[in-house]
Design a protein around this motif. Structure first.
Motif, PDB file in Angstrom:
ATOM      1  N   GLU A   1       0.717  -1.235  -0.103  1.00  0.00           N
ATOM      2  CA  GLU A   1       0.135   0.107   0.102  1.00  0.00           C
ATOM      3  C   GLU A   1       0.724   1.347   0.128  1.00  0.00           C
ATOM      4  N   ALA A   2       1.884   1.207   0.887  1.00  0.00           N
ATOM      5  CA  ALA A   2       2.734   2.398   0.809  1.00  0.00           C
ATOM      6  C   ALA A   2       3.613   2.622  -0.664  1.00  0.00           C
ATOM      7  N   LEU A   3       3.894   1.430  -1.075  1.00  0.00           N
ATOM      8  CA  LEU A   3       4.536   1.803  -2.204  1.00  0.00           C
ATOM      9  C   LEU A   3       3.727   1.970  -3.508  1.00  0.00           C
ATOM     10  N   GLU A   4       2.534   1.518  -3.298  1.00  0.00           N
ATOM     11  CA  GLU A   4       1.355   2.372  -4.285  1.00  0.00           C
ATOM     12  C   GLU A   4       1.221   3.863  -4.439  1.00  0.00           C
ATOM     13  N   LYS A   5       1.346   4.312  -2.933  1.00  0.00           N
ATOM     14  CA  LYS A   5       1.322   5.850  -2.718  1.00  0.00           C
ATOM     15  C   LYS A   5       2.579   6.295  -3.082  1.00  0.00           C
ATOM     16  N   ILE A   6       3.512   5.952  -2.875  1.00  0.00           N
ATOM     17  CA  ILE A   6       4.947   6.575  -3.181  1.00  0.00           C
ATOM     18  C   ILE A   6       4.886   6.547  -4.948  1.00  0.00           C
ATOM     19  N   GLY A   7       4.801   5.730  -5.533  1.00  0.00           N
ATOM     20  CA  GLY A   7       4.652   5.446  -6.948  1.00  0.00           C
ATOM     21  C   GLY A   7       5.948   5.624  -7.483  1.00  0.00           C
ATOM     22  N   ASP A   8       5.977   6.938  -8.485  1.00  0.00           N
ATOM     23  CA  ASP A   8       7.228   7.195  -9.054  1.00  0.00           C
ATOM     24  C   ASP A   8       8.534   7.493  -8.056  1.00  0.00           C
ATOM     25  N   GLY A   9       9.695   7.343  -8.695  1.00  0.00           N
ATOM     26  CA  GLY A   9      10.943   7.735  -7.825  1.00  0.00           C
ATOM     27  C   GLY A   9      11.540   6.500  -7.412  1.00  0.00           C
ATOM     28  N   LEU A  10      10.956   5.391  -7.556  1.00  0.00           N
ATOM     29  CA  LEU A  10      11.674   4.032  -7.058  1.00  0.00           C
ATOM     30  C   LEU A  10      12.185   3.248  -8.238  1.00  0.00           C
ATOM     31  N   PRO A  11      13.191   2.589  -7.897  1.00  0.00           N
ATOM     32  CA  PRO A  11      13.866   1.757  -9.189  1.00  0.00           C
ATOM     33  C   PRO A  11      12.500   0.735  -9.443  1.00  0.00           C
ATOM     34  N   ASP A  12      12.862   0.226 -10.649  1.00  0.00           N
ATOM     35  CA  ASP A  12      11.591  -0.651 -11.302  1.00  0.00           C
ATOM     36  C   ASP A  12      11.439  -1.925 -10.374  1.00  0.00           C
ATOM     37  N   ALA A  13      12.681  -2.515  -9.764  1.00  0.00           N
ATOM     38  CA  ALA A  13      12.608  -3.638  -9.197  1.00  0.00           C
ATOM     39  C   ALA A  13      11.672  -3.560  -7.717  1.00  0.00           C
ATOM     40  N   ILE A  14      11.541  -2.300  -7.410  1.00  0.00           N
ATOM     41  CA  ILE A  14      10.769  -1.948  -6.147  1.00  0.00           C
ATOM     42  C   ILE A  14       9.529  -1.296  -6.426  1.00  0.00           C
ATOM     43  N   SER A  15       8.362  -2.188  -6.621  1.00  0.00           N
ATOM     44  CA  SER A  15       7.117  -1.566  -6.866  1.00  0.00           C
ATOM     45  C   SER A  15       5.842  -2.375  -6.232  1.00  0.00           C
ATOM     46  N   ALA A  16       4.814  -1.623  -6.238  1.00  0.00           N
ATOM     47  CA  ALA A  16       3.723  -2.273  -5.676  1.00  0.00           C
ATOM     48  C   ALA A  16       3.304  -3.678  -6.391  1.00  0.00           C
ATOM     49  N   ASP A  17       3.435  -3.680  -7.844  1.00  0.00           N
ATOM     50  CA  ASP A  17       2.982  -4.810  -8.512  1.00  0.00           C
ATOM     51  C   ASP A  17       4.189  -5.947  -8.302  1.00  0.00           C
ATOM     52  N   VAL A  18       5.357  -5.666  -8.099  1.00  0.00           N
ATOM     53  CA  VAL A  18       6.100  -6.772  -7.652  1.00  0.00           C
ATOM     54  C   VAL A  18       6.035  -7.553  -6.339  1.00  0.00           C
ATOM     55  N   MET A  19       5.441  -6.455  -5.258  1.00  0.00           N
ATOM     56  CA  MET A  19       5.294  -6.892  -3.945  1.00  0.00           C
ATOM     57  C   MET A  19       3.994  -7.648  -4.276  1.00  0.00           C
ATOM     58  N   ALA A  20       2.865  -7.269  -4.999  1.00  0.00           N
ATOM     59  CA  ALA A  20       1.517  -7.962  -5.021  1.00  0.00           C
ATOM     60  C   ALA A  20       2.023  -9.299  -5.653  1.00  0.00           C
ATOM     61  N   THR A  21       2.753  -9.512  -6.279  1.00  0.00           N
ATOM     62  CA  THR A  21       3.063 -11.075  -7.095  1.00  0.00           C
ATOM     63  C   THR A  21       3.757 -11.597  -6.113  1.00  0.00           C
ATOM     64  N   LYS A  22       4.573 -11.225  -5.337  1.00  0.00           N
ATOM     65  CA  LYS A  22       5.312 -12.006  -4.077  1.00  0.00           C
ATOM     66  C   LYS A  22       4.352 -12.298  -3.234  1.00  0.00           C
ATOM     67  N   ILE A  23       3.428 -11.426  -2.864  1.00  0.00           N
ATOM     68  CA  ILE A  23       2.413 -11.666  -1.968  1.00  0.00           C
ATOM     69  C   ILE A  23       1.433 -12.951  -2.298  1.00  0.00           C
ATOM     70  N   SER A  24       1.025 -12.657  -3.540  1.00  0.00           N
ATOM     71  CA  SER A  24       0.291 -13.691  -4.089  1.00  0.00           C
ATOM     72  C   SER A  24       0.859 -15.123  -3.972  1.00  0.00           C
ATOM     73  N   ALA A  25       2.236 -15.274  -4.427  1.00  0.00           N
ATOM     74  CA  ALA A  25       2.935 -16.647  -4.413  1.00  0.00           C
ATOM     75  C   ALA A  25       2.680 -17.094  -2.961  1.00  0.00           C
ATOM     76  N   LEU A  26       3.064 -16.372  -2.054  1.00  0.00           N
ATOM     77  CA  LEU A  26       3.332 -16.860  -0.554  1.00  0.00           C
ATOM     78  C   LEU A  26       1.974 -17.411  -0.137  1.00  0.00           C
ATOM     79  N   GLU A  27       0.940 -16.545  -0.448  1.00  0.00           N
ATOM     80  CA  GLU A  27      -0.376 -16.771  -0.051  1.00  0.00           C
ATOM     81  C   GLU A  27      -0.800 -18.188  -0.494  1.00  0.00           C
ATOM     82  N   ALA A  28      -0.492 -18.065  -1.840  1.00  0.00           N
ATOM     83  CA  ALA A  28      -0.950 -19.732  -2.710  1.00  0.00           C
ATOM     84  C   ALA A  28      -0.220 -20.682  -1.968  1.00  0.00           C
TER      85      ALA A  28
END
Length: 116
Positions: free
Chosen positions: A19-46
């Motif tokens: 949620e914080a990464l979604e709010k921060i948005g731009d200014g972070l490297p491409d490897a650090i994003s809300a989308d990457v975190m969402a993918t990792k969360i989904s994999a762990l929950e699965a």
């Protein structure tokens, strides 16, 4: 790296970071994003879901094994009792089904009364 905390606590923290990464948005490297975190969360929950399903299956199988073991144990007792009733408690047939023949049992010792 060894995980020291609980997975539910980790997932809660991951959702907060997402949620914080979604709010921060731009200014972070491409490897650090809300989308990457969402993918990792989904994999762990699965994976947690798979483990929960396996644990439920294991519990069910252990319970079924216990029920079958109890059934076999009861059948052994019934079989020995039937053989004992038909052939007697000192018969070789009773010995064959695992019973202890009456003639092979230890004789009880009588305790002598102690004078006070």
């Amino acid at each position: 790296m060894m995980l020291t905390g609980s997975v539910p606590k980790l997932l809660k923290e991951a959702h907060q970071v997402k949620e914080a990464l979604e709010k921060i948005g731009d200014g972070l490297p491409d490897a650090i994003s809300a989308d990457v975190m969402a993918t990792k969360i989904s994999a762990l929950e699965a994976k947690v879901g798979e483990i929960d399903a396996l644990n439920a299956d294991k519990t069910r199988l252990v319970n079924e094994k216990g029920d079958l073991a109890e059934d076999v144990s009861d059948y052994i007792v019934r079989s020995r009792s039937t053989v004992k009733g038909i052939f007697g408690d000192d018969s070789s047939e009773y010995d064959m089904v695992g019973g202890t023949r009456a003639s092979e049992r230890k004789k009880g010792r009588r305790k002598e009364d102690e004078e006070e």
